[in-house]
Each structure stands twice: as C-alpha cells, then as structure tokens.
Design a protein around this motif. Structure first.
Motif, PDB file in Angstrom:
ATOM      1  N   SER A 192       0.832  -1.209   0.000  1.00  0.00           N
ATOM      2  CA  SER A 192       0.000   0.000   0.000  1.00  0.00           C
ATOM      3  C   SER A 192       0.866   1.258   0.000  1.00  0.00           C
ATOM      4  CB  SER A 192      -0.926  -0.004   1.216  1.00  0.00           C
ATOM      5  OG  SER A 192      -0.176  -0.002   2.422  1.00  0.00           O
ATOM      6  N   ALA A 193       2.040   1.200   0.647  1.00  0.00           N
ATOM      7  CA  ALA A 193       2.952   2.339   0.621  1.00  0.00           C
ATOM      8  C   ALA A 193       3.504   2.566  -0.785  1.00  0.00           C
ATOM      9  CB  ALA A 193       4.098   2.116   1.611  1.00  0.00           C
ATOM     10  N   ILE A 194       3.833   1.483  -1.498  1.00  0.00           N
ATOM     11  CA  ILE A 194       4.313   1.604  -2.877  1.00  0.00           C
ATOM     12  C   ILE A 194       3.229   2.222  -3.760  1.00  0.00           C
ATOM     13  CG2 ILE A 194       5.278   0.360  -4.834  1.00  0.00           C
ATOM     14  CD1 ILE A 194       7.048   0.345  -2.364  1.00  0.00           C
ATOM     15  N   SER A 195       1.992   1.794  -3.557  1.00  0.00           N
ATOM     16  CA  SER A 195       0.874   2.353  -4.329  1.00  0.00           C
ATOM     17  C   SER A 195       0.697   3.832  -4.029  1.00  0.00           C
ATOM     18  CB  SER A 195      -0.404   1.589  -4.004  1.00  0.00           C
ATOM     19  OG  SER A 195      -1.520   2.162  -4.651  1.00  0.00           O
ATOM     20  N   HIS A 196       0.787   4.210  -2.755  1.00  0.00           N
ATOM     21  CA  HIS A 196       0.609   5.621  -2.375  1.00  0.00           C
ATOM     22  C   HIS A 196       1.704   6.486  -2.998  1.00  0.00           C
ATOM     23  CE1 HIS A 196      -0.797   8.831   0.424  1.00  0.00           C
ATOM     24  NE2 HIS A 196       0.462   9.235   0.301  1.00  0.00           N
ATOM     25  N   ILE A 197       2.942   6.029  -2.949  1.00  0.00           N
ATOM     26  CA  ILE A 197       4.059   6.801  -3.497  1.00  0.00           C
ATOM     27  C   ILE A 197       3.910   6.962  -5.005  1.00  0.00           C
ATOM     28  CG2 ILE A 197       6.544   6.741  -3.924  1.00  0.00           C
ATOM     29  CD1 ILE A 197       6.833   5.401  -1.165  1.00  0.00           C
ATOM     30  N   THR A 198       3.575   5.861  -5.684  1.00  0.00           N
ATOM     31  CA  THR A 198       3.431   5.908  -7.142  1.00  0.00           C
ATOM     32  C   THR A 198       2.307   6.846  -7.550  1.00  0.00           C
ATOM     33  OG1 THR A 198       4.219   3.629  -7.281  1.00  0.00           O
ATOM     34  CG2 THR A 198       3.108   4.526  -9.213  1.00  0.00           C
ATOM     35  N   TRP A 199       1.197   6.753  -6.872  1.00  0.00           N
ATOM     36  CA  TRP A 199       0.049   7.582  -7.250  1.00  0.00           C
ATOM     37  C   TRP A 199       0.301   9.049  -6.958  1.00  0.00           C
ATOM     38  CZ3 TRP A 199      -3.319   7.344 -10.663  1.00  0.00           C
ATOM     39  CH2 TRP A 199      -4.463   8.134 -10.635  1.00  0.00           C
ATOM     40  N   LYS A 200       0.991   9.339  -5.861  1.00  0.00           N
ATOM     41  CA  LYS A 200       1.310  10.736  -5.566  1.00  0.00           C
ATOM     42  C   LYS A 200       2.258  11.293  -6.620  1.00  0.00           C
ATOM     43  CE  LYS A 200       2.853  13.796  -1.862  1.00  0.00           C
ATOM     44  NZ  LYS A 200       3.313  13.891  -0.461  1.00  0.00           N
ATOM     45  N   PHE A 201       3.198  10.480  -7.085  1.00  0.00           N
ATOM     46  CA  PHE A 201       4.111  10.907  -8.136  1.00  0.00           C
ATOM     47  C   PHE A 201       3.341  11.231  -9.411  1.00  0.00           C
ATOM     48  CE2 PHE A 201       6.764   9.578 -11.797  1.00  0.00           C
ATOM     49  CZ  PHE A 201       7.774  10.521 -11.689  1.00  0.00           C
ATOM     50  N   ILE A 202       2.377  10.408  -9.760  1.00  0.00           N
ATOM     51  CA  ILE A 202       1.570  10.636 -10.965  1.00  0.00           C
ATOM     52  C   ILE A 202       0.742  11.911 -10.814  1.00  0.00           C
ATOM     53  CG2 ILE A 202      -0.376   9.725 -12.302  1.00  0.00           C
ATOM     54  CD1 ILE A 202       0.750   6.938 -11.816  1.00  0.00           C
ATOM     55  N   GLU A 203       0.157  12.120  -9.657  1.00  0.00           N
ATOM     56  CA  GLU A 203      -0.643  13.330  -9.444  1.00  0.00           C
ATOM     57  C   GLU A 203       0.220  14.588  -9.554  1.00  0.00           C
ATOM     58  OE1 GLU A 203      -2.346  12.471  -5.616  1.00  0.00           O
ATOM     59  OE2 GLU A 203      -4.287  11.963  -6.505  1.00  0.00           O
ATOM     60  N   ARG A 395      -8.120   4.982 -12.807  1.00  0.00           N
ATOM     61  CA  ARG A 395      -6.752   5.472 -12.657  1.00  0.00           C
ATOM     62  C   ARG A 395      -5.873   5.140 -13.862  1.00  0.00           C
ATOM     63  NH1 ARG A 395      -4.531   4.841  -6.440  1.00  0.00           N
ATOM     64  NH2 ARG A 395      -6.006   6.287  -5.475  1.00  0.00           N
ATOM     65  N   LEU A 396      -6.192   4.073 -14.566  1.00  0.00           N
ATOM     66  CA  LEU A 396      -5.345   3.647 -15.675  1.00  0.00           C
ATOM     67  C   LEU A 396      -5.159   4.728 -16.735  1.00  0.00           C
ATOM     68  CD1 LEU A 396      -3.667   1.552 -17.077  1.00  0.00           C
ATOM     69  CD2 LEU A 396      -5.748   0.480 -17.942  1.00  0.00           C
ATOM     70  N   PRO A 397      -6.201   5.487 -17.136  1.00  0.00           N
ATOM     71  CA  PRO A 397      -5.952   6.563 -18.113  1.00  0.00           C
ATOM     72  C   PRO A 397      -4.941   7.587 -17.621  1.00  0.00           C
ATOM     73  CG  PRO A 397      -8.305   6.123 -17.924  1.00  0.00           C
ATOM     74  CD  PRO A 397      -7.642   5.362 -16.826  1.00  0.00           C
ATOM     75  N   ARG A 398      -4.915   7.851 -16.330  1.00  0.00           N
ATOM     76  CA  ARG A 398      -3.966   8.818 -15.794  1.00  0.00           C
ATOM     77  C   ARG A 398      -2.552   8.244 -15.735  1.00  0.00           C
ATOM     78  NH1 ARG A 398      -7.011  11.143 -10.543  1.00  0.00           N
ATOM     79  NH2 ARG A 398      -5.265  12.607 -10.601  1.00  0.00           N
ATOM     80  N   ILE A 399      -2.447   6.923 -15.532  1.00  0.00           N
ATOM     81  CA  ILE A 399      -1.131   6.278 -15.599  1.00  0.00           C
ATOM     82  C   ILE A 399      -0.587   6.371 -17.018  1.00  0.00           C
ATOM     83  CG2 ILE A 399       0.076   4.079 -15.373  1.00  0.00           C
ATOM     84  CD1 ILE A 399      -1.875   3.332 -13.159  1.00  0.00           C
ATOM     85  N   ILE A 400      -1.447   6.133 -18.001  1.00  0.00           N
ATOM     86  CA  ILE A 400      -1.038   6.235 -19.406  1.00  0.00           C
ATOM     87  C   ILE A 400      -0.586   7.666 -19.714  1.00  0.00           C
ATOM     88  CG2 ILE A 400      -1.851   6.060 -21.787  1.00  0.00           C
ATOM     89  CD1 ILE A 400      -3.838   3.917 -20.809  1.00  0.00           C
ATOM     90  N   TYR A 401      -1.349   8.629 -19.255  1.00  0.00           N
ATOM     91  CA  TYR A 401      -1.004  10.030 -19.492  1.00  0.00           C
ATOM     92  C   TYR A 401       0.337  10.388 -18.855  1.00  0.00           C
ATOM     93  CZ  TYR A 401      -1.400  15.144 -19.232  1.00  0.00           C
ATOM     94  OH  TYR A 401      -1.169  16.496 -19.320  1.00  0.00           O
ATOM     95  N   ALA A 402       0.577   9.876 -17.649  1.00  0.00           N
ATOM     96  CA  ALA A 402       1.852  10.149 -16.973  1.00  0.00           C
ATOM     97  C   ALA A 402       3.022   9.567 -17.752  1.00  0.00           C
ATOM     98  CB  ALA A 402       1.817   9.577 -15.553  1.00  0.00           C
ATOM     99  N   CYS A 403       2.849   8.384 -18.323  1.00  0.00           N
ATOM    100  CA  CYS A 403       3.929   7.780 -19.121  1.00  0.00           C
ATOM    101  C   CYS A 403       4.200   8.613 -20.378  1.00  0.00           C
ATOM    102  CB  CYS A 403       3.558   6.351 -19.491  1.00  0.00           C
ATOM    103  SG  CYS A 403       3.503   5.209 -18.087  1.00  0.00           S
ATOM    104  N   CYS A 404       3.161   9.158 -20.977  1.00  0.00           N
ATOM    105  CA  CYS A 404       3.365  10.044 -22.138  1.00  0.00           C
ATOM    106  C   CYS A 404       4.084  11.330 -21.720  1.00  0.00           C
ATOM    107  CB  CYS A 404       2.020  10.380 -22.785  1.00  0.00           C
ATOM    108  SG  CYS A 404       1.159   8.970 -23.534  1.00  0.00           S
ATOM    109  N   LEU A 405       3.731  11.871 -20.563  1.00  0.00           N
ATOM    110  CA  LEU A 405       4.414  13.061 -20.056  1.00  0.00           C
ATOM    111  C   LEU A 405       5.898  12.786 -19.831  1.00  0.00           C
ATOM    112  CD1 LEU A 405       1.930  14.581 -17.430  1.00  0.00           C
ATOM    113  CD2 LEU A 405       2.733  15.674 -19.517  1.00  0.00           C
ATOM    114  N   LEU A 406       6.212  11.651 -19.210  1.00  0.00           N
ATOM    115  CA  LEU A 406       7.606  11.304 -18.938  1.00  0.00           C
ATOM    116  C   LEU A 406       8.390  11.144 -20.231  1.00  0.00           C
ATOM    117  CD1 LEU A 406       7.067   8.782 -16.014  1.00  0.00           C
ATOM    118  CD2 LEU A 406       8.178  11.010 -15.858  1.00  0.00           C
ATOM    119  N   THR A 407       7.755  10.556 -21.246  1.00  0.00           N
ATOM    120  CA  THR A 407       8.419  10.411 -22.542  1.00  0.00           C
ATOM    121  C   THR A 407       8.741  11.772 -23.141  1.00  0.00           C
ATOM    122  OG1 THR A 407       7.284   8.305 -22.949  1.00  0.00           O
ATOM    123  CG2 THR A 407       8.188   9.461 -24.863  1.00  0.00           C
ATOM    124  N   ASN A 408       7.800  12.694 -23.087  1.00  0.00           N
ATOM    125  CA  ASN A 408       8.035  14.035 -23.629  1.00  0.00           C
ATOM    126  C   ASN A 408       9.113  14.784 -22.848  1.00  0.00           C
ATOM    127  OD1 ASN A 408       6.053  13.487 -25.466  1.00  0.00           O
ATOM    128  ND2 ASN A 408       4.720  15.175 -24.902  1.00  0.00           N
TER     129      ASN A 408
END
Length: 463
Positions: A192-203, A395-408
C-alpha cells in the motif's frame, strides 16, 4: 514547648499519591503533547514540571487537575529516570546526500536479487541522471509539503525515504511493471505504501508537467511541417495518429464485456498524435477496447476542434504548375480512420495506379513515427505492456497520461538514454487492421492533389 507527633499513616498516604501522580505524568510524556494557554497555571508543553498537559489524559475542571490512570497494559517507567516530552512538531525529514543517494539505493535495489552484473542508473530507470534530477526538482515541493495526508514512508530498516527514494520507487513501478507486492518486498515495505508513493508521483506530474504535452504553437508548427516533409516529401503535414491497446485482466463486473476488443481481450485504447520527433502532442485514453478507431476519434475533443476549423485550418499552395493546388493542414492515419480534409489516409483496394502506390509508400513511411512512438512507449514503460494486474479503470488513463508526459520530458531534455531502446513498430501484436470506408468529397480531392504532387518527386524514397 509542645511537640506534635506526625500522623504517619496520613504521610504515607500523601507519599503514595505523589508517587502515582509522578508515574502518571511520566507515562503521559510518552504520548501526545500539546500547548495550553498561559492562564492554565502557566504550564507549557515540554516543561520540566512533574505534570505535563496531555489531551486525552488531562481534564481541567473546576481548577483541579484530575490525572487519569494509564490504560491497562502500559509499562511503567522506573523512578528517577523521567523522559523528555516530545516536541510539538515532528522533526524534519533527513535528506540523503546527493553523492551518496544512488549508492545507498542501488544496494537496496540489489538486495535479495540474483546477481545480474553491475546495474547502473540508466539501466535501472531507463533515463539519465539529468532527467531524474529534473523530475525531483519538479515535484519536490509537493513531496515535502506538510499536509493532512503527509506521511513519512520508511524502508524495512526504518530509514525514512527521501524525495529521490520516492521518485525512484515510482519510476521502478512504471518502468518494470513489477507488482506492488514485488516492489514492496524488495524494499521491506508494504504494497500500500508503494501504491501511495506511485500515485502521488503521478498526481504531481499531472499538475507540474502539463507544459510538456501540448499542441504546438504556430512557430513550432512551421518546424514540424518541415521535418515531416523531409521524411517522405509530404507537404503541410502536422502529425501522425494511431491507437494502441493496453491489456487488462478480465473483470467480474456486470459491464465487463464492453472492455472486450475484437481479439477477445480486455483492453483500454490509447489514441495518440505525435510529431516527427515522436513527441506526444495529443492523447486520448480511457475508452474500452470494444470501440473502433474511428469511433474514438469522433468522440475526442481534437475531432471537434478540427471540424470547427479551430485546429489544422491553415492552407498552403503546392509548388509547381498543378491547378487549384491549395491544401489544408492535415495529419496522417492508417485505413482505420475516415478520410477527412484534415486527416489523410492511404488508398486501399486492388489494382491501384503506380502514382497511388507511390503515395501509399510515402504515406506509410511518414506514419511510422507514431508507430515507433507507441512501440517505445510500451517498451520503456513496462506497466503498459502485457496484462495489468487488476487495474483501476479510473486510474489507468492517468497512468497512461503520466507515461506520455515522462516520454516528452525525456525528449525535451535531450535524454540520450531514450535512443537506447530499439525501435519497435509492432505495438499492437495480434490485432488485425481495421478499415473505415468513410470519405469526405473534399478530402478525396485533396488526397488526389497530394498524390499528383509526390509523383513528381520521383519514385525512389529518400534515404
């Protein structure tokens, strides 16, 4: 002179009360402490008095201090060794030294793993230290700001995670696609801590990095058109569009069949428009795999803007002696899209003329940039490749969007590590080519005009 003998039983009773009061006050110092106004007898939090004001343990009523006993099972402190009261604010989170951060983290990363040789920073995160440090500086304020949801996460050895540690763990989740439980086990942390950290990073990325994914301004568009024309000679081209499927595990929800695509797989569709540098310029995600490409396009905001003439509206005159040689700005797409004045698709059918075959070759070669971009997106961010384990469809669409942001971000910073990933144009393995027969009359005329123009450039494709 009369001598008064002391009342020994009464003195013993006072001593017992005093000792109990002292023990209770010492136990109270191990719990929560808060400050009282000075009119409460002048007692302050953290003072050396035998009595410390504690919220749940002290009740001031009628000017008399009633000290509640410790709960059952609480350990009593030894006499003569009272502990200091806790400070009213938590101490600041210690930040690791820049030079020592990767050394310490790499040891944690390699702990308990089979030997695979020396793993450097670029291999672990698929990006350079420059890009990583930029990400840390971008979101550091959000990760260190004290809010109601602020938490200090710790490794298995109780060391507090710094900003770099949290960014690194979030990137590991996105780059490796490893489960939350697997990453948590490697670092001695709860999933749950890994999930919280990952999601906060995406936000934080959604809030701080949106400037890296936007439609180009007129000045940028001039450069983009020139680069596309240098690829295969197609003039006034502004982008390439395509879709890819993000696979998901089967769902037991009542409407789960809507996520079944044409290949009987549960998936979510990502529609992307990229420039010649494989930079994402417009993305749409969240639609179920059962919808075809043309339907997803028509539901997008990009479609509405182009239909109204707010986007891709500029025209240019083709060089040469072709009559009525004005063409509109456009993007290129495969046969799954309709032929529109701002969306050029290839000719399809049998018995095509040599000019149309030549146009299709140049059109396909130009379209390869979006296929390469989607292929590298899945290859770099393994969380999007293969079936995701129990994904949250919200949440999956936002994960996809974050990966596109990181690529750019990597492209904007000129990260050379991104070039180390081999190009893969087969981003939708196992999916059949869709075909759309819708064609606008004015679009047919514009495509024919482009076909005539590229036929004058020669039949050999540029190197």
């Amino acid at each position: 002179m009369r001598t008064v003998m002391p009342n020994l039983p009464l003195l013993a009773c006072h001593r017992r009360r005093r000792n109990n009061l002292y023990r209770n006050s010492v136990w109270a110092q191990d719990t929560r402490v808060f400050s009282r106004p000075s009119h409460f007898g002048g007692l302050q939090a953290g003072c050396c008095s035998a009595l410390v004001l504690v919220a749940p343990l002290l009740d001031l009523s009628g000017g008399v201090a009633l000290v509640m006993a410790p709960p059952r099972g609480a350990k009593r402190r030894k006499k003569g060794k009272p502990e200091r009261a806790l400070p009213s604010q938590a101490p600041p989170v210690p930040q690791p030294l820049v030079g020592d951060w990767w050394d310490a983290f790499s040891r944690r990363l390699a702990a308990g793993q089979p030997p695979k040789g020396s793993q450097n920073f670029e291999t672990a995160f698929k990006m350079s230290r420059k890009t990583f440090e930029y990400l840390c500086s971008l979101i550091k304020g959000d990760f260190t700001r004290k809010t109601q949801s602020f938490r200090n996460f710790r490794f298995g050895d109780k060391v507090i995670l710094g900003v770099e540690d949290q960014v690194a763990i979030a990137l590991l989740r996105l780059t490796t696609g490893e489960s939350l439980l697997g990453i948590g086990t490697r670092f001695g942390m709860n999933h749950s801590a890994i999930s919280h950290i990952t999601w906060k990073f995406i936000e934080c990325l959604e809030e701080r990095a949106t400037g890296h994914l936007k439609w180009p301004d007129p000045e940028e568009m001039v450069t983009i058109k020139a680069k596309f024309e240098n690829i295969q000679g197609l003039p006034n081209c502004c982008g390439a569009i395509d879709t890819t499927h993000i696979l998901m595990c089967s769902s037991a929800q009542p409407n789960s069949n809507v996520w079944l695509d044409g290949e009987n797989r549960n998936s979510m569709v990502l529609q992307a428009i990229v420039d010649p540098d494989m930079r994402f310029r417009d993305v749409v995600s969240g639609w179920p795999g059962s919808l075809d490409d043309s339907c997803i396009l028509r539901t997008s905001g990009f479609y509405r803007l182009c239909q109204k003439g707010s986007r891709l509206a500029a025209q240019m005159e083709l060089p040469g002696e072709l009559p009525e040689s004005m063409i509109r700005e456009y993007i290129v797409g495969d046969p799954s899209y309709p032929l529109l004045p701002w969306l050029m698709t290839p000719y399809h059918g049998h018995g095509l003329s040599s000019e149309k075959v030549e146009f299709n070759k140049r059109h396909t070669a130009t379209r390869m940039v979006v296929q390469g971009a989607l292929g590298k997106l899945k290859e770099r961010w393994q969380v999007l490749k293969g079936e995701l384990w129990r994904p949250d469809k919200h949440r999956l669409p936002r994960i996809i969007y974050a990966c596109c942001l990181l690529t750019n971000i990597m492209i904007d910073l000129g990260d050379a590590v991104r070039d180390g990933i081999p190009p893969s144009h087969n981003h939708d393995d196992g999916y059949r080519q869709q075909v759309c027969s819708v064609a606008d009359d004015s679009a047919v005329a514009q495509r024919n005009l482009l076909c005539q123009y590229v036929s004058t450039l020669g039949s050999k494709l540029p190197e």
